[in-house]
Design a protein around this motif. Structure first.
Motif, PDB file in Angstrom:
ATOM      1  N   GLY A 212       0.782  -1.234   0.000  1.00 11.82           N
ATOM      2  CA  GLY A 212       0.000   0.000   0.000  1.00 11.82           C
ATOM      3  C   GLY A 212       0.807   1.272   0.000  1.00 11.82           C
ATOM      4  N   VAL A 213       2.113   1.183  -0.308  1.00 17.18           N
ATOM      5  CA  VAL A 213       2.984   2.357  -0.298  1.00 17.18           C
ATOM      6  C   VAL A 213       3.527   2.599  -1.706  1.00 17.18           C
ATOM      7  CG1 VAL A 213       5.097   3.371   0.621  1.00 17.18           C
ATOM      8  CG2 VAL A 213       3.630   1.979   2.105  1.00 17.18           C
ATOM      9  N   ASP A 214       3.170   3.740  -2.278  1.00 17.34           N
ATOM     10  CA  ASP A 214       3.692   4.132  -3.592  1.00 17.34           C
ATOM     11  C   ASP A 214       4.843   5.105  -3.369  1.00 17.34           C
ATOM     12  OD1 ASP A 214       1.603   2.756  -5.054  1.00 17.34           O
ATOM     13  OD2 ASP A 214       0.266   4.352  -4.346  1.00 17.34           O
ATOM     14  N   HIS A 215       6.033   4.757  -3.867  1.00 18.51           N
ATOM     15  CA  HIS A 215       7.135   5.668  -3.593  1.00 18.51           C
ATOM     16  C   HIS A 215       7.264   6.733  -4.672  1.00 18.51           C
ATOM     17  CE1 HIS A 215      10.374   4.008  -6.255  1.00 18.51           C
ATOM     18  NE2 HIS A 215       9.698   2.884  -6.125  1.00 18.51           N
ATOM     19  N   LEU A 216       7.666   7.906  -4.233  1.00 23.71           N
ATOM     20  CA  LEU A 216       7.580   9.119  -5.038  1.00 23.71           C
ATOM     21  C   LEU A 216       8.398   9.061  -6.319  1.00 23.71           C
ATOM     22  CD1 LEU A 216       6.332  11.995  -4.882  1.00 23.71           C
ATOM     23  CD2 LEU A 216       8.479  12.739  -3.830  1.00 23.71           C
ATOM     24  N   HIS A 217       9.507   8.316  -6.301  1.00 20.55           N
ATOM     25  CA  HIS A 217      10.425   8.322  -7.440  1.00 20.55           C
ATOM     26  C   HIS A 217      10.320   7.045  -8.280  1.00 20.55           C
ATOM     27  CE1 HIS A 217      12.045  11.191  -4.481  1.00 20.55           C
ATOM     28  NE2 HIS A 217      12.368  11.887  -5.544  1.00 20.55           N
TER      29      HIS A 217
END
Length: 239
Positions: free
Chosen positions: A157-162
């Motif tokens: 559930g974590v989308d990383h910014l880069h």
């Protein structure tokens, strides 16, 4: 079968599954504890002469962790080298099957089945959140595109910014990371050892999750516990 592993997570997987097959491993191969094999240097600078002195039937490596010139030198000396590519959780299962079979495993290990079961329905961390994921400081480096750790986080559930950056591990000034105001900062304890006293202070006002780097970046027996361990750390930071 005599195997030399140049990848810590593969070392753990082979040692757990095919006891006695490992003749050598890198200085960074810390699992399982008490592993008694010849050490052949680092993942980026293995001593190929020491590897060859062990007369391995197989060297297991990874396209990201090991350098092509070292692997080419081993092949030129007549050694078989199996190179894995692991950028997603499903790829990890496929490549682990391939490595363990090549190392002489007579059957699929139970821990691998348990890992697949664990990832078939990983725990929810709540609403999806966007994070920055530093992996180094001095200079600051973060997860970029097409990484195994990024896929692990996405499934939790974590989308990383880069995630769509041109580079896989870009250098990004910490001021820029702070200015992005992510919903979460994920700080693993490897390859850089972020701790409660080293990392969170760089992101004042932002929730920080200190996570087990082995669960985030290793593809081996730790995959079975990774969803639970990482999920708990992420949920705690987001409360």
């Amino acid at each position: 079968m005599r195997v030399v592993s140049l990848v810590p997570s593969l070392t753990e997987a082979v040692a757990r599954t095919v006891p006695g097959a490992l003749a050598g491993a890198t200085d960074w191969c810390t699992r399982p504890g008490g592993l008694d094999v010849v050490r052949v240097g680092g993942t980026k600078n293995p001593r190929t002469d020491r590897v060859l002195s062990l007369a391995p039937d197989l060297v297991v490596a990874n396209e990201e962790e090991n350098r092509a010139p070292d692997l080419d030198a081993l092949r030129a000396a007549g050694v078989e080298v199996l190179v894995t590519e692991v950028r997603t959780v499903p790829q990890a299962f496929t490549e682990l099957d391939r490595v363990l079979t090549a190392c002489g495993a007579s059957s699929r290990p139970r821990w691998l089945d348990e890992a697949e079961d664990a990832w078939s329905d990983p725990p929810e961390t709540g609403p999806r959140v966007t994070a920055v994921v530093p992996i180094w400081r001095k200079p600051w480096m973060v997860l970029g595109r097409d990484t195994f750790a990024g896929d692990v986080l996405s499934r939790l559930g974590v989308d990383h910014l880069h995630a769509h950056h041109a580079e896989r591990y870009p250098r990004v000034p910490v001021e820029e990371l702070r200015a992005a105001r992510p919903g979460l900062v994920v700080l693993p304890d490897e390859p850089y050892r972020f701790t409660a006293d080293d990392g969170p202070e760089a992101f004042p006002g932002l929730p920080c999750a200190l996570v087990d780097g082995r669960c985030l970046t290793w593809y081996g027996p730790s995959l079975a516990e990774a969803p639970r361990v990482l999920g708990a750390a992420l949920r705690a930071a987001l409360r």
